[in-house]
Design a protein around this motif. Structure first.
Motif, PDB file in Angstrom:
ATOM      1  N   HIS A 112     -11.792  34.480  52.817  1.00  0.00           N
ATOM      2  CA  HIS A 112     -11.471  33.783  54.063  1.00  0.00           C
ATOM      3  C   HIS A 112     -12.372  32.564  54.287  1.00  0.00           C
ATOM      4  O   HIS A 112     -13.581  32.631  54.070  1.00  0.00           O
ATOM      5  CB  HIS A 112     -11.626  34.762  55.239  1.00  0.00           C
ATOM      6  N   GLY A 113     -11.775  31.456  54.715  1.00  0.00           N
ATOM      7  CA  GLY A 113     -12.528  30.245  55.015  1.00  0.00           C
ATOM      8  C   GLY A 113     -11.779  29.008  54.560  1.00  0.00           C
ATOM      9  O   GLY A 113     -10.713  29.089  53.948  1.00  0.00           O
ATOM     10  N   SER A 114     -12.331  27.833  54.858  1.00  0.00           N
ATOM     11  CA  SER A 114     -11.680  26.574  54.486  1.00  0.00           C
ATOM     12  C   SER A 114     -11.444  26.518  52.989  1.00  0.00           C
ATOM     13  O   SER A 114     -12.330  26.814  52.190  1.00  0.00           O
ATOM     14  CB  SER A 114     -12.556  25.379  54.905  1.00  0.00           C
ATOM     15  N   GLY A 115     -10.239  26.128  52.600  1.00  0.00           N
ATOM     16  CA  GLY A 115      -9.906  26.002  51.191  1.00  0.00           C
ATOM     17  C   GLY A 115      -9.566  27.314  50.526  1.00  0.00           C
ATOM     18  O   GLY A 115      -9.447  27.376  49.297  1.00  0.00           O
ATOM     19  N   GLU A 116      -9.352  28.381  51.315  1.00  0.00           N
ATOM     20  CA  GLU A 116      -9.076  29.695  50.742  1.00  0.00           C
ATOM     21  C   GLU A 116      -7.751  29.725  49.988  1.00  0.00           C
ATOM     22  O   GLU A 116      -6.811  29.015  50.336  1.00  0.00           O
ATOM     23  CB  GLU A 116      -9.035  30.739  51.849  1.00  0.00           C
ATOM     24  N   ALA A 117      -7.702  30.576  48.954  1.00  0.00           N
ATOM     25  CA  ALA A 117      -6.427  30.858  48.303  1.00  0.00           C
ATOM     26  C   ALA A 117      -5.670  31.901  49.106  1.00  0.00           C
ATOM     27  O   ALA A 117      -4.446  31.873  49.204  1.00  0.00           O
ATOM     28  CB  ALA A 117      -6.659  31.350  46.874  1.00  0.00           C
ATOM     29  N   ALA A 118      -6.387  32.848  49.676  1.00  0.00           N
ATOM     30  CA  ALA A 118      -5.854  33.889  50.559  1.00  0.00           C
ATOM     31  C   ALA A 118      -7.059  34.516  51.263  1.00  0.00           C
ATOM     32  O   ALA A 118      -8.216  34.242  50.916  1.00  0.00           O
ATOM     33  CB  ALA A 118      -5.079  34.938  49.769  1.00  0.00           C
ATOM     34  N   ASP A 119      -6.780  35.357  52.244  1.00  0.00           N
ATOM     35  CA  ASP A 119      -7.903  36.028  52.897  1.00  0.00           C
ATOM     36  C   ASP A 119      -8.540  37.049  51.958  1.00  0.00           C
ATOM     37  O   ASP A 119      -9.761  37.160  51.875  1.00  0.00           O
ATOM     38  CB  ASP A 119      -7.431  36.700  54.188  1.00  0.00           C
ATOM     39  N   PHE A 120      -7.702  37.800  51.249  1.00  0.00           N
ATOM     40  CA  PHE A 120      -8.192  38.764  50.252  1.00  0.00           C
ATOM     41  C   PHE A 120      -7.379  38.611  48.975  1.00  0.00           C
ATOM     42  O   PHE A 120      -6.163  38.384  49.026  1.00  0.00           O
ATOM     43  CB  PHE A 120      -8.065  40.206  50.765  1.00  0.00           C
ATOM     44  N   ILE A 121      -8.050  38.743  47.846  1.00  0.00           N
ATOM     45  CA  ILE A 121      -7.384  38.762  46.548  1.00  0.00           C
ATOM     46  C   ILE A 121      -7.771  40.054  45.853  1.00  0.00           C
ATOM     47  O   ILE A 121      -8.972  40.361  45.699  1.00  0.00           O
ATOM     48  CB  ILE A 121      -7.792  37.558  45.671  1.00  0.00           C
ATOM     49  N   VAL A 122      -6.763  40.823  45.452  1.00  0.00           N
ATOM     50  CA  VAL A 122      -6.984  42.094  44.764  1.00  0.00           C
ATOM     51  C   VAL A 122      -6.467  41.958  43.336  1.00  0.00           C
ATOM     52  O   VAL A 122      -5.325  41.548  43.111  1.00  0.00           O
ATOM     53  CB  VAL A 122      -6.268  43.247  45.486  1.00  0.00           C
ATOM     54  N   ILE A 123      -7.321  42.313  42.363  1.00  0.00           N
ATOM     55  CA  ILE A 123      -6.940  42.232  40.947  1.00  0.00           C
ATOM     56  C   ILE A 123      -7.172  43.606  40.320  1.00  0.00           C
ATOM     57  O   ILE A 123      -8.245  44.210  40.515  1.00  0.00           O
ATOM     58  CB  ILE A 123      -7.776  41.179  40.191  1.00  0.00           C
ATOM     59  N   GLN A 124      -6.194  44.084  39.580  1.00  0.00           N
ATOM     60  CA  GLN A 124      -6.352  45.352  38.884  1.00  0.00           C
ATOM     61  C   GLN A 124      -5.588  45.307  37.567  1.00  0.00           C
ATOM     62  O   GLN A 124      -4.585  44.593  37.443  1.00  0.00           O
ATOM     63  CB  GLN A 124      -5.875  46.508  39.753  1.00  0.00           C
ATOM     64  N   GLN A 125      -6.074  46.044  36.592  1.00  0.00           N
ATOM     65  CA  GLN A 125      -5.420  46.071  35.285  1.00  0.00           C
ATOM     66  C   GLN A 125      -4.242  47.032  35.338  1.00  0.00           C
ATOM     67  O   GLN A 125      -4.279  48.066  36.006  1.00  0.00           O
ATOM     68  CB  GLN A 125      -6.403  46.489  34.193  1.00  0.00           C
ATOM     69  N   TYR A 185      -3.485  38.637  49.986  1.00  0.00           N
ATOM     70  CA  TYR A 185      -3.277  39.123  51.343  1.00  0.00           C
ATOM     71  C   TYR A 185      -3.557  37.995  52.330  1.00  0.00           C
ATOM     72  O   TYR A 185      -4.625  37.370  52.280  1.00  0.00           O
ATOM     73  CB  TYR A 185      -4.182  40.315  51.640  1.00  0.00           C
ATOM     74  N   HIS A 186      -2.600  37.780  53.229  1.00  0.00           N
ATOM     75  CA  HIS A 186      -2.746  36.725  54.243  1.00  0.00           C
ATOM     76  C   HIS A 186      -2.677  37.373  55.621  1.00  0.00           C
ATOM     77  O   HIS A 186      -1.727  38.116  55.923  1.00  0.00           O
ATOM     78  CB  HIS A 186      -1.636  35.684  54.106  1.00  0.00           C
ATOM     79  N   CYS A 187      -3.668  37.079  56.469  1.00  0.00           N
ATOM     80  CA  CYS A 187      -3.764  37.709  57.782  1.00  0.00           C
ATOM     81  C   CYS A 187      -3.556  36.696  58.890  1.00  0.00           C
ATOM     82  O   CYS A 187      -3.855  35.504  58.739  1.00  0.00           O
ATOM     83  CB  CYS A 187      -5.141  38.354  57.970  1.00  0.00           C
ATOM     84  N   LYS A 188      -3.078  37.217  60.017  1.00  0.00           N
ATOM     85  CA  LYS A 188      -2.942  36.378  61.204  1.00  0.00           C
ATOM     86  C   LYS A 188      -3.053  37.258  62.427  1.00  0.00           C
ATOM     87  O   LYS A 188      -2.345  38.263  62.553  1.00  0.00           O
ATOM     88  CB  LYS A 188      -1.576  35.664  61.202  1.00  0.00           C
ATOM     89  N   GLY A 189      -3.954  36.881  63.328  1.00  0.00           N
ATOM     90  CA  GLY A 189      -4.062  37.633  64.568  1.00  0.00           C
ATOM     91  C   GLY A 189      -2.815  37.464  65.418  1.00  0.00           C
ATOM     92  O   GLY A 189      -2.126  36.444  65.352  1.00  0.00           O
ATOM     93  N   ALA A 190      -2.513  38.449  66.234  1.00  0.00           N
ATOM     94  CA  ALA A 190      -1.317  38.395  67.068  1.00  0.00           C
ATOM     95  C   ALA A 190      -1.520  37.428  68.225  1.00  0.00           C
ATOM     96  O   ALA A 190      -2.628  37.226  68.711  1.00  0.00           O
ATOM     97  CB  ALA A 190      -0.984  39.786  67.599  1.00  0.00           C
ATOM     98  N   GLY A 191      -0.401  36.875  68.676  1.00  0.00           N
ATOM     99  CA  GLY A 191      -0.472  35.934  69.793  1.00  0.00           C
ATOM    100  C   GLY A 191      -0.373  36.607  71.138  1.00  0.00           C
ATOM    101  O   GLY A 191      -0.018  35.988  72.126  1.00  0.00           O
ATOM    102  N   GLY A 192      -0.654  37.894  71.214  1.00  0.00           N
ATOM    103  CA  GLY A 192      -0.598  38.624  72.476  1.00  0.00           C
ATOM    104  C   GLY A 192      -1.325  39.945  72.348  1.00  0.00           C
ATOM    105  O   GLY A 192      -1.763  40.334  71.265  1.00  0.00           O
ATOM    106  N   ASP A 193      -1.432  40.662  73.479  1.00  0.00           N
ATOM    107  CA  ASP A 193      -2.209  41.892  73.469  1.00  0.00           C
ATOM    108  C   ASP A 193      -1.458  43.077  72.869  1.00  0.00           C
ATOM    109  O   ASP A 193      -2.068  44.028  72.401  1.00  0.00           O
ATOM    110  CB  ASP A 193      -2.637  42.254  74.904  1.00  0.00           C
TER     111      ASP A 193
END
Length: 976
Positions: free
Chosen positions: A837-850, A861-869
């Motif tokens: 996460h941060g400026s220039g990110e490829a994604a918030d999380f990257i998971v790699i497995q064989q 994984y791309h995250c976004k907070g909700a626009g309401g409660d």
């Protein structure tokens, strides 16, 4: 006084009528033109007259007409030197014409028998009225030849002047700067297109010589009765030899006093032909070549005149200045490949003057040699029509070229060393950048080429709306700090403005888009517009038999590195374009060949408002080409090539953005080879790869958009206005300026964007690039599979759906969505988990497995907070997170992604945290094949059980783009 001044009044101009001797009209016209030329000019006079039309008489008479003090005649060969010297001394041709009295005393004439090596030899020539010389005997460019007195000759007559651009000839002409110069030639152009310096004073072309009866019909006989066998060359030569013998025997039986010339192109072949004719014909032939002495050549000519020989075998040398009208049969074993040489050769045979002479005959095999795009040596070639037309067209083109260049009268900043540089010498590559201007352009305005380029030559033609400049740039070499080592680079810039279309064409040897734009902006006071691909494509109008060797197809999923830009190459690659490609790709660049007005051409074009052809042109040709392109672009009808290229959709010009902009992307080349972005904040200089920064759409409407470029202490805003020029600009004067550095050159980011516009993906999944709109695929999206939505118990996981990562101050909140994800993804089956996460990110999380097959699975994984409660279907939230997922396709190349993550880790860009795994493991996984990519959007604002249709459509569209790019179907983590 001089001999020619003393006898000036003895020269008359009788006109030949019937059998009465005198000058032909062409000869009188040439003489009067010479007199007219030197009455008001000092430059050289070029007299164009075909071989055999009486140049010798004009050459001699011009000395009387101009009342010369002492004359230097320059000839191309020793044989011609002796012929001219002998006739000039006797004034034979002028006396035979009745132009001079028969009892006129002869001038003192000498021919230089050897090279001048002593200044006293030059002084000794003052005893003569006429000196006839070959250039090797007098040129100071050669060793041992001393400089002559400048006043030794006041008139120089050059025979076969197409040699004059050669260094040795030029050096000789420059020895006498005050002498008048008359240049005689049958071909005022050279095979190497070098300029014959001077002004056309008189032109009498081959076509008029035919019309006036000076030249007769030329018969071409195709030799095609060639025996079968292994040595094809020898069998062709034997067939030509026997056909030539039959023709010569037939001509003589018909009462014609003809001789044979056997011509080839090398001494080796000439020697072989001597034996071949001896063994296969009964002809009496002798070999004449450049290494033979003048005595030998004269002996052979004497034997020809006495009918002791049937002909000669020669190697090129008798094509110029050689006078033997009885040579009427030519056996051509190696055809001339140049029109200039062909005309010289043919002129020797086509003359009608002389008794018992019939038509000339050329014999050759069907070699198909092209001369000026005409197959002269082919069956049915009517030379009496083809040759005069070719000659007249070529000479006329030369005349028009000189007249065109003379319109560049205005000098701009030319340094003394280049004051004599001729525009004729320029041969720019046919490559132009095109801008559309708002108003008329002042072609006389002097461009500002920047502080590092010195303007050293300039010429302007207001008549042709064109200007030409040469610049010089001195810069340090990149591999040394020694100031004595510098690079000196010269560049050519040519400007052409077409008033009808308001298009400005720039042809330059230095092709930086930023440089072009800076120059034009300085000239016109505003940023000009480039043309869209749909406009540039109009250059393909009027082409026949188009075939393309190189075609680019831009993926509708612009950021896909799986195949973001497909390039097809081959001899007929347009045939490989299929109808289904039109659903996946828009048209990119193209390059191919076609017929235009019967001529074969090449043409290429690109979306960067550039058109090119794989050729170099003269200045008039280049500007004519630009004018033709302007006419095609002005015509808004579509260009139909008749090829499969027509299947690929282009954008359409719009002045409104039809839907909300979701995100913006750089041109594809930025991701492949990122430039450095340099800027200054608080007196401190910063530099980082452009791809390390976030480019966010802060606002958009139908008129344009506002972007934020942020990261590494930078936050600067850039505006895009689709209907304005420039389209891209800083939002205010207070914004931090950013310079992009490409290698050793740099340009402001706004200038770069105006030449390489951002690609805006819109809410309807169409795309805007510059002012061109690319529609979304016509077929409907498949409904989004709700099974791909994973319901998450957010409350049970202690998640605050309003917090994506942190609160003010940057403090990470354990109840944020990203902190929750860290806990969820940190499991044993995941080999690597990288928090990016941060400026220039490829994604918030990257998971790699064989994977079991030895490959690797990568999930972004791309995250976004909700626009309401509370959980709910929020369109804005879904648009944003889906846009992030589709945009991240650009990073779906595992080795490149790993390099980027390690770089961010080492430089602490963003969170840059390895939740699981290490750097070595990442590099090992980067080697695995195959690699499968998947995307997960994490959005609590989506509800699986009550998914609204409009949100389902957004998810379906995002899924469509991911699958089309070769990735797994979209997965969504949402509310129940």
């Amino acid at each position: 006084m001089s001999y020619f001044s003393d006898n000036y009044l003895r020269l008359t101009f009788p006109l030949a009528i019937g059998e009465r001797p005198g000058f032909r009209e062409a000869q009188r016209g040439a003489l009067f033109a010479i007199g007219s030329h030197f009455s008001g000019r000092k430059d050289a006079a070029i007299i164009t007259m075909p071989t055999g039309t009486g140049k010798t008489a004009v050459l001699q008479a011009s000395a009387f007409l101009l009342q010369a003090g002492r004359v230097l005649v320059l000839t191309p060969s020793r044989l011609v030197r002796e012929q001219i010297a002998e006739d000039f001394q006797k004034l034979g041709v002028l006396k035979r014409l009745g132009a001079l009295p028969a009892d006129l005393p002869e001038p003192r004439v000498t021919a230089t028998a050897s090279r001048i090596t002593d200044p006293l030899q030059w002084e000794g020539l003052r005893e003569f009225d006429v000196v006839v010389a070959t250039v090797p005997s007098v040129s100071p460019h050669l060793d041992q030849v001393p400089e002559p007195p400048e006043d030794l000759f006041d008139l120089i007559l050059v025979d076969e002047a197409h040699h004059s651009p050669a260094v040795t000839w030029t050096a000789t002409l420059n020895m006498f700067p005050n002498a008048r110069r008359v240049l005689f030639t049958a071909t005022p152009f050279r095979r190497d297109d070098r300029e014959i310096l001077g002004r056309f004073a008189y032109t009498y072309d081959l076509k008029r010589a035919y019309q006036d009866g000076i030249f007769g019909h030329i018969q071409f006989e195709l030799v095609d009765d060639i025996q079968d066998g292994e040595n094809r060359q020898e069998l062709e030569d034997i067939a030509i030899a026997r056909a030539a013998e039959r023709k010569l025997v037939a001509d003589r039986a018909a009462g014609f006093d003809h001789l044979l010339m056997v011509r080839t192109d090398s001494k080796k072949r000439a020697g072989e032909l001597v034996e071949l004719y001896k063994n296969n014909t009964g002809l009496r032939l002798r070999l004449v070549q450049g290494t033979h002495s003048l005595t030998h050549v004269r002996k052979v000519l004497g034997a020809l005149a006495a009918n002791e020989l049937d002909g000669i075998i020669c190697v090129n040398m008798l094509g110029e200045g050689f006078d033997m009208p009885r040579l009427k049969v030519a056996a051509v074993h190696s055809p001339h490949r140049s029109l200039a040489v062909t005309l010289q050769f043919i002129g020797r045979f086509a003359r009608t003057a002389g008794e018992r002479l019939g038509e000339a005959t050329f014999l050759s095999t069907a070699s198909g040699v092209k001369v000026e795009a005409e197959k002269l040596y082919s069956a049915g070639a009517v030379w009496a029509e083809i040759i005069p037309n070719l000659s007249a067209a070529r000479v006329q083109r030369e005349v028009e070229t000189r007249e065109f260049i003379e319109t560049f009268e205005r000098d701009v900043c030319t340094i003394p060393d280049l004051s004599d540089m001729s525009l004729y010498s320029l041969s720019p590559y046919a490559h132009v950048k095109i801008y559309r201007l708002r108003e008329a352009f002042d072609i006389t305005a002097t461009p500002n080429f920047g502080p590092t380029r010195e303007l050293i030559f300039g010429r302007v033609s207001e008549d042709k709306d064109s200007s030409v400049y040469v610049t010089r740039m001195v810069s340090p070499v990149p591999w040394s700090t020694d100031d004595a080592l510098v690079d000196v680079e010269y560049d050519l810039f040519i400007f052409y403005f077409d008033p009808a279309s308001s298009l400005l064409f720039i042809c330059a040897s230095s092709r930086g888009d930023g440089l072009y734009r800076r120059i034009v902006r300085d000239l016109v006071g505003y940023d000009p517009k480039i043309l869209g691909l749909s406009e540039i494509n109009r250059a393909l109008k009027g082409l026949e038999q188009a075939r393309f060797f190189n075609v680019g197809m831009r993926n509708r999923q612009h950021s896909s590195l799986v195949e973001s830009y497909r390039m097809l190459t081959g001899s007929h690659v347009d045939e490989a374009i299929r109808a289904e490609d039109a659903r996946l790709f828009h048209r990119g660049h193209c390059f191919g060949s076609a017929l235009e007005n019967g001529n074969e051409i090449t043409i290429g074009l690109s979306s960067a408002s550039k058109i090119w052809s794989n050729t170099s042109l003269s200045l008039p040709e280049l500007l004519a080409w630009c004018k033709s392109l302007a006419g095609k672009i002005l015509d808004d009808r579509a260009a139909i090539t008749g090829s499969n290229l027509d299947l690929l959709q282009m954008g359409e010009i719009v002045d409104r953005i039809p839907a909300k902009a979701l995100w913006a992307e750089w041109d594809k080349d930025i991701y492949i080879d990122p430039p450095a972005a340099k800027y200054e904040i608080g007196g401190r200089l910063y530099s980082d790869a452009l791809t390390q920064f976030d480019l966010l759409v802060e606002h958009s409407d139908e008129r344009g958009a506002r972007f934020v470029l942020e990261g590494s202490s930078l936050e600067t805003r850039i505006l895009f206005k689709i209907a304005e020029s420039p389209q891209f600009s800083y939002a205010s004067d207070n914004e931090t300026r950013v310079e992009l550095t490409f290698g050793r050159s740099g340009e402001d980011i706004v200038d770069y964007l105006n030449d390489n516009p951002l690609n805006l993906m819109l809410a309807d999944w169409s795309r805007i690039c510059g002012e061109e709109h690319y529609r979304a695929p016509a077929e409907p999206y498949d409904p989004f599979n709700r099974d791909r939505i994973k319901a998450i118990d957010w409350l049970g996981g202690g998640v605050d759906i309003n917090i994506e990562y942190a609160v003010e101050g940057g403090r990470v909140v354990p109840s944020s969505i990203q902190a929750f994800l860290e806990r969820e993804l940190n499991i044993d089956e995941h080999t690597v988990v990288f928090w990016d996460h941060g400026s220039g990110e490829a994604a918030d999380f990257i998971v790699i497995q064989q994977t079991a097959d030895g490959g690797a699975s990568v999930t972004l994984y791309h995250c976004k907070g909700a626009g309401g409660d509370a959980p709910g279907n929020r369109v804005g939230d879904v648009y944003e997170v889906c846009a992030q997922a589709v945009k991240s396709i650009i990073w779906c190349d595992l080795p490149r992604l790993v390099d980027r993550l390690v770089d961010r880790l080492q430089r602490r860009k963003g969170v840059a945290k390895l939740v699981r795994g290490d750097v070595d493991t990442m590099y090992e996984l980067a080697k695995c094949r195959p690699v499968r990519f998947g995307m997960v959007v994490v959005q609590r604002g989506v509800t699986k059980g009550a998914l609204e249709a409009r949100l389902a459509e957004v998810l379906a569209a995002a899924n469509y783009h991911l699958v089309r790019a070769g990735h797994a179907e979209l997965e969504v983590w949402a509310s129940a």
